[in-house]
Design a protein around this motif. Sequence first.
Motif, PDB file in Angstrom:
ATOM      1  N   SER A   1      60.452 -71.277  39.759  1.00 18.23           N
ATOM      2  CA  SER A   1      61.529 -70.697  40.574  1.00 18.23           C
ATOM      3  C   SER A   1      62.638 -71.710  40.855  1.00 18.23           C
ATOM      4  CB  SER A   1      60.967 -70.150  41.887  1.00 18.23           C
ATOM      5  OG  SER A   1      60.539 -71.205  42.713  1.00 18.23           O
ATOM      6  N   LYS A   2      62.383 -72.985  40.618  1.00 18.80           N
ATOM      7  CA  LYS A   2      63.365 -74.047  40.862  1.00 18.80           C
ATOM      8  C   LYS A   2      63.947 -74.600  39.562  1.00 18.80           C
ATOM      9  CE  LYS A   2      62.432 -74.241  45.293  1.00 18.80           C
ATOM     10  NZ  LYS A   2      63.355 -73.871  46.324  1.00 18.80           N
ATOM     11  N   LYS A   3      63.571 -74.032  38.424  1.00 19.36           N
ATOM     12  CA  LYS A   3      63.984 -74.542  37.112  1.00 19.36           C
ATOM     13  C   LYS A   3      65.513 -74.571  36.958  1.00 19.36           C
ATOM     14  CE  LYS A   3      61.944 -75.776  33.212  1.00 19.36           C
ATOM     15  NZ  LYS A   3      61.117 -76.956  33.127  1.00 19.36           N
ATOM     16  N   GLU A   4      66.186 -73.519  37.396  1.00 19.87           N
ATOM     17  CA  GLU A   4      67.644 -73.479  37.265  1.00 19.87           C
ATOM     18  C   GLU A   4      68.290 -74.596  38.094  1.00 19.87           C
ATOM     19  OE1 GLU A   4      71.320 -70.462  38.202  1.00 19.87           O
ATOM     20  OE2 GLU A   4      69.385 -69.590  37.665  1.00 19.87           O
ATOM     21  N   PHE A   5      67.805 -74.795  39.309  1.00 20.75           N
ATOM     22  CA  PHE A   5      68.314 -75.864  40.164  1.00 20.75           C
ATOM     23  C   PHE A   5      68.050 -77.228  39.521  1.00 20.75           C
ATOM     24  CE2 PHE A   5      67.626 -78.788  43.840  1.00 20.75           C
ATOM     25  CZ  PHE A   5      68.954 -78.866  44.240  1.00 20.75           C
ATOM     26  N   PHE A   6      66.866 -77.407  38.967  1.00 22.18           N
ATOM     27  CA  PHE A   6      66.525 -78.650  38.274  1.00 22.18           C
ATOM     28  C   PHE A   6      67.513 -78.908  37.133  1.00 22.18           C
ATOM     29  CE2 PHE A   6      64.450 -80.729  34.691  1.00 22.18           C
ATOM     30  CZ  PHE A   6      64.059 -81.928  35.273  1.00 22.18           C
ATOM     31  N   ASN A   7      67.809 -77.901  36.343  1.00 20.07           N
ATOM     32  CA  ASN A   7      68.744 -78.053  35.224  1.00 20.07           C
ATOM     33  C   ASN A   7      70.150 -78.415  35.707  1.00 20.07           C
ATOM     34  OD1 ASN A   7      66.816 -77.612  33.240  1.00 20.07           O
ATOM     35  ND2 ASN A   7      67.109 -75.395  33.297  1.00 20.07           N
ATOM     36  N   GLU A   8      70.553 -77.876  36.854  1.00 19.45           N
ATOM     37  CA  GLU A   8      71.856 -78.235  37.423  1.00 19.45           C
ATOM     38  C   GLU A   8      71.893 -79.717  37.786  1.00 19.45           C
ATOM     39  OE1 GLU A   8      72.844 -75.706  40.733  1.00 19.45           O
ATOM     40  OE2 GLU A   8      72.441 -73.896  39.560  1.00 19.45           O
ATOM     41  N   ILE A   9      70.807 -80.215  38.382  1.00 18.07           N
ATOM     42  CA  ILE A   9      70.742 -81.630  38.748  1.00 18.07           C
ATOM     43  C   ILE A   9      70.807 -82.500  37.500  1.00 18.07           C
ATOM     44  CG2 ILE A   9      69.251 -83.430  39.719  1.00 18.07           C
ATOM     45  CD1 ILE A   9      68.285 -81.318  41.733  1.00 18.07           C
ATOM     46  N   ILE A  10      70.056 -82.137  36.481  1.00 19.45           N
ATOM     47  CA  ILE A  10      70.068 -82.900  35.231  1.00 19.45           C
ATOM     48  C   ILE A  10      71.481 -82.938  34.652  1.00 19.45           C
ATOM     49  CG2 ILE A  10      69.260 -82.923  32.827  1.00 19.45           C
ATOM     50  CD1 ILE A  10      67.205 -83.930  34.876  1.00 19.45           C
TER      51      ILE A  10
END
Length: 125
Positions: free
Chosen positions: A102-111
């Motif tokens: 559920s946090k994958k999209e947020f993780f990708n934004e940080i990357i």
Amino acid sequence: NFSEALEMSFWTFFFVSMSLDGNKSNHSYRIFRKSKENSFEKVIVNIDNLQNKYPKYFTDNVNFNAVLHDRNSVNDIYEFIYSRYHKIPRISELAPNDVNPSKKEFFNEIINVVTMLGGDLNDAL
């Protein structure tokens, strides 16, 4: 005192890695689970206590790890830890392993932000 000498000789076999992502705002992803408060103040108090009580142990056996993310930079991390503790931190990028789906999209934004700011971490070091 003999007990203090024994305690210190015991502890010299252990190395400690402190997790600190820089200053208070840099460290803001590291929170207490229940209160959701930034753990920075508590971490700093404990690191300072260890350094003050056992300065030789701190110098010889304590290292710092930091995670590069969208709230810090290699420079932020290095400047804070080196200026306060005279240590060169080990800096790692966020790892995609074990990211909550559920946090994958947020993780990708940080990357993406980290990549735009500094590119590959290994190149920056």
